[in-house]
Design an enzyme around this catalytic site. Structure first.
Site, short mmCIF file in Angstrom:
data_model
loop_
_atom_site.label_atom_id
_atom_site.label_comp_id
_atom_site.label_asym_id
_atom_site.label_seq_id
_atom_site.Cartn_x
_atom_site.Cartn_y
_atom_site.Cartn_z
N GLY A 129 -18.76 -39.53 -0.53
CA GLY A 129 -19.40 -38.89 0.57
C GLY A 129 -18.26 -37.68 1.02
N SER A 131 -20.17 -33.67 0.21
CA SER A 131 -21.00 -32.84 0.76
C SER A 131 -21.79 -33.18 1.88
CB SER A 131 -21.91 -32.43 -0.49
OG SER A 131 -21.44 -32.05 -1.66
N SER A 163 -24.38 -39.94 -4.61
CA SER A 163 -25.04 -40.34 -5.94
C SER A 163 -24.68 -42.09 -5.65
CB SER A 163 -24.32 -40.22 -7.06
OG SER A 163 -24.78 -38.65 -7.40
N GLU A 246 -12.59 -34.63 -11.57
CA GLU A 246 -13.79 -34.39 -12.06
C GLU A 246 -14.28 -33.39 -13.09
OE1 GLU A 246 -16.57 -33.57 -8.86
OE2 GLU A 246 -18.51 -34.42 -9.61
#
Lengths: 384, 328
Positions: A129, A131, A163, A246
């Site tokens: 969580g 963006s 996602s 990432e």
């Protein structure tokens, strides 16, 4: 400069190969892309299989329940699992590659004990969580607000591009805990249980068809203060730890996958006669050079991480910039090979082509990555 | 696997860089341009020989340093960074074959793709192992080279060529007049391709640094131009190309695999040529003038793209490799 693997590393590779040859045929059939509960079960099942075999959290530190493998062993793991066609990390992506490593690096002993083992055992799914509708690339402009109320934060706002939100148990949530502070300084990192009252998840359909992510609305959701990782208002720094994971390692296995797809493309082109077109042939040859080089850059970055022993550096942005573009070009070439069939949505390469469009946007757009490279590596001045 | 430079390799790179900085900095570069590509600096050539630039890979028993391709690539990258003129690759590859090449006493050039660099300043011509024109340097005619630091001769096509044509030390005449070869032209020597790619890498790294330095200091509209995203992003893309080319070139030096070399060549050419063009763009009007050094980097990069066989051949090689099962 040494590209040979040690005897121990080759032994590790051989053992993994042998195990994969036995484990993969026992897998259940793949669920359809629209079947989220099915996908969750499939991905968690594979994670449990990895856990039982001792391959879960290979690159996680020992005290986080991982195997403390070297970056090179992790590279071998990603190479071999992809070559063997093992399932993608899927719904476990955020838990294994973002939230898990962040908690391992920044969490308290209690937090690590609570959240890390279920990720490794394939029991809990995490989502991200970060963006918000008005704070995508300008992530630090986020407005989701958290107020202290006793031992809880009370959180209101909304998140987007989340996602796996439909099937997640936990969300790594960025909230604004001090609206008066400069925008990078008033942010905190919270672990939010997705079954808390006040959470509404609305799946978002992607241009590829199925819903890959969701919008998440938060209406006075109560999250215990004890679920905060890192100090209050220090969430931006914690987030940078997450993002460096990432950008640094999340795409390693995918390069191997792209090299496999490229080989399949060449054979398909020979099968349908497109191989006789020298323009297409040379394009595929150039893509071969591109993905060979991306694999070498991967080995370079992994070796560097092995030497420094730290969190992957901003060099990940260099990789991501080129890789995201190369991946899109790969599927454009696939469309050339397919010919008219490139417009058939039932073709896997057509769906993959659509999905590849997200690569220059997700995890920081190419434009943001170029700013990072220019300012943090090349030392160019900040500006507009 | 530790795909990073060893301490010795770092020391070697730093040593070559220091040698070249002291011997071929910006002023000698300008002086060489002023000479118009005449008069190869023989003293510098011998110094390079003494420093082991040409004999690097010869066995110690033969007076070399017994080092490998990765070390040679690091040295050639440094030569590319400073635009060191002369047929460096040909002389390096002739060490051990042509007397005096290893020590820098003899300057050896070669025919690559129908072109010969520095023919009038060279003592011998090595067969570049490329194309039917190889070995026909005796009939070469001068052309006005686009690169003021690389005089060029063109070898007329359809000339007979020698067998494997080791150039003799006696003069620049390679084996001429031998029977015409049958069958397809021999592919380029992968070592020519690799060492040239290393020079292109150095070229690319240097233009990236030059562009960044200019963007940091040149002010327009009240701020350094590097603060504008349009300029910033040009520079970022330059670095991306350099880093990818570096990984590819170094890996090719370690494996010496022809496919790795072909891939390295494509990425290094791309990084060098596009990097020099972007560097020129960042310099604006200044970049388009003769006084700026930027054009020299672009022109040399263009010259080097002709050495390792054509781009098409490299692409076809890598395409065929896909069918052979690699990448699967």
């Amino acid at each position: 400069m040494d590209l040979t693997y040690t005897a121990e590393e080759e032994e590790f590779r051989a053992g993994l190969r042998e195990w994969l040859a036995k484990a993969l045929p026992a897998l259940p059939p793949k669920p359809s892309p629209d079947d989220w509960p099915g996908r969750r079960a499939y991905d968690l099942g594979w994670q449990r299989t990895l856990y039982d075999a001792g391959y879960a959290g290979l690159h996680w530190p020992l005290d986080a329940g991982g195997r403390g493998a070297t970056p090179v062993q992790h590279l071998i793991y990603l190479e071999e699992t992809e070559k063997a066609g093992a399932p993608y990390v899927g719904a476990n992506f955020v838990g294994l590659l973002h939230a898990g490593p962040t908690i391992a690096a920044e969490g308290t002993a209690g937090q690590r004990a609570r959240w890390l083992p279920p990720v490794l055992r394939g029991e809990e799914v995490w989502c991200q969580g970060f963006s918000e509708p008005d704070a995508g690339s300008d992530l630090a402009a986020l407005r989701t607000r958290a107020w202290r109320d006793g031992d809880d934060y009370v959180v209101s706002g909304s998140k987007i591009w989340t996602s796996h939100a439909e099937v997640a148990d936990w969300c790594e949530l960025l909230v604004r805990t001090d609206p008066a502070a400069p925008k990078h300084r008033g942010i905190s990192w919270l672990a939010m249980p997705m079954d808390a009252p006040g959470i509404t998840v609305r799946p978002l359909r992607t241009l590829a068809g199925p819903a890959e992510f969701a919008e998440v609305f938060l209406d006075e959701v109560r999250i215990p203060v004890a679920h905060r990782v890192g100090a209050e208002n220090d969430g931006w720094r914690v987030t940078m730890v997450t993002l460096s994971y990432e950008r640094g390692t999340a795409f390693v296995g995918e390069v191997v996958a792209c090299r496999r797809v490229l080989g399949e493309l060449a054979h398909a082109a020979r099968g349908n006669g497109r191989w006789d077109d020298p323009v297409l042939r040379r394009w595929l040859g150039r893509l071969n050079a591109e993905f060979r080089a991306l694999w070498r850059l991967t080995q370079w970055n992994v070796s560097e991480a092995g030497r420094t022993g730290g969190v992957p550096g901003v060099g990940g942005s260099v990789f991501k910039l080129r890789y995201s573009h190369a991946r899109q070009e790969l599927y454009d070439a696939a469309a050339e090979v397919l010919g008219p069939e490139a417009l058939d949505l039932d073709r896997e390469w057509t769906r993959d082509r659509l999905m590849s469009l997200s690569y220059t946007i997700a995890a920081g757009t190419s434009q943001i990555q170029r700013n990072i490279v220019a300012e943090r590596i090349l030392g160019l001045p900040k500006g507009r | 696997m530790d795909f990073q430079l060893t301490e010795d390799q770092r020391a070697l790179r730093d040593g070559v860089r220091a040698l070249l900085a002291g011997r071929f900095g910006p002023e000698p570069l300008r002086a060489a341009v002023a000479r118009g590509g005449r008069g190869l600096d023989r003293a510098l050539w011998r110094e390079l020989g003494e420093a082991g630039f040409f004999s690097l890979r010869l066995p110690e028993a033969d007076g070399g340093a017994g080092l490998g391709l990765p070390e040679a690539v690091l040295a050639f990258e440094e030569a590319g960074r400073v635009l060191l003129p002369g047929p460096l690759v040909a002389t390096h590859l002739a060490a051990g074959e042509v007397p005096g090449a290893a020590t820098g006493e003899t300057v050896v050039t070669a025919v690559y793709g129908g072109l010969v660099e520095w023919l009038d300043e060279s003592d011998a011509v090595r067969d570049g192992a490329w194309g039917p024109a190889a070995g026909g340097a005796a009939d070469a005619v001068p052309l006005t080279s686009v690169d003021p630091l690389t005089p060029l001769h063109r070898v007329p096509g359809n000339l007979p060529t020698g067998p494997t044509g080791r150039a003799g030390p006696a003069g620049r005449a390679g084996p001429v007049g031998s029977p015409a070869p049958t069958g397809p032209p021999r592919p380029p020597d992968p070592l020519v391709t690799l060492l040239t790619a290393a020079e292109q890498l150095g070229n690319a790294a240097r233009t990236c640094e030059t562009a960044v330095q200019h963007a940091r200091t040149r002010e327009q509209f009240g701020q350094p131009i590097g603060a504008f995203q349009a300029v910033k992003h040009l520079c970022a893309q330059m670095l991306v190309r350099v880093e990818l080319a570096r990984a590819a070139v170094y890996a090719a030096a370690v494996t010496a695999d022809p496919m790795d070399i072909a891939a390295a060549r494509l990425l290094a050419d791309d990084a060098a040529v596009r990097g020099a063009r972007d560097c020129l763009q960042v310099h604006g009007g200044m970049g388009f003038t003769w006084e700026s050094d930027v054009h020299l980097y672009l022109k040399r990069a263009w010259v080097r793209t002709r050495r390792g066989g054509t781009v098409t051949e490299s692409e076809e090689l890598l395409a065929a490799d896909l069918l052979a099962g690699a990448g699967r």
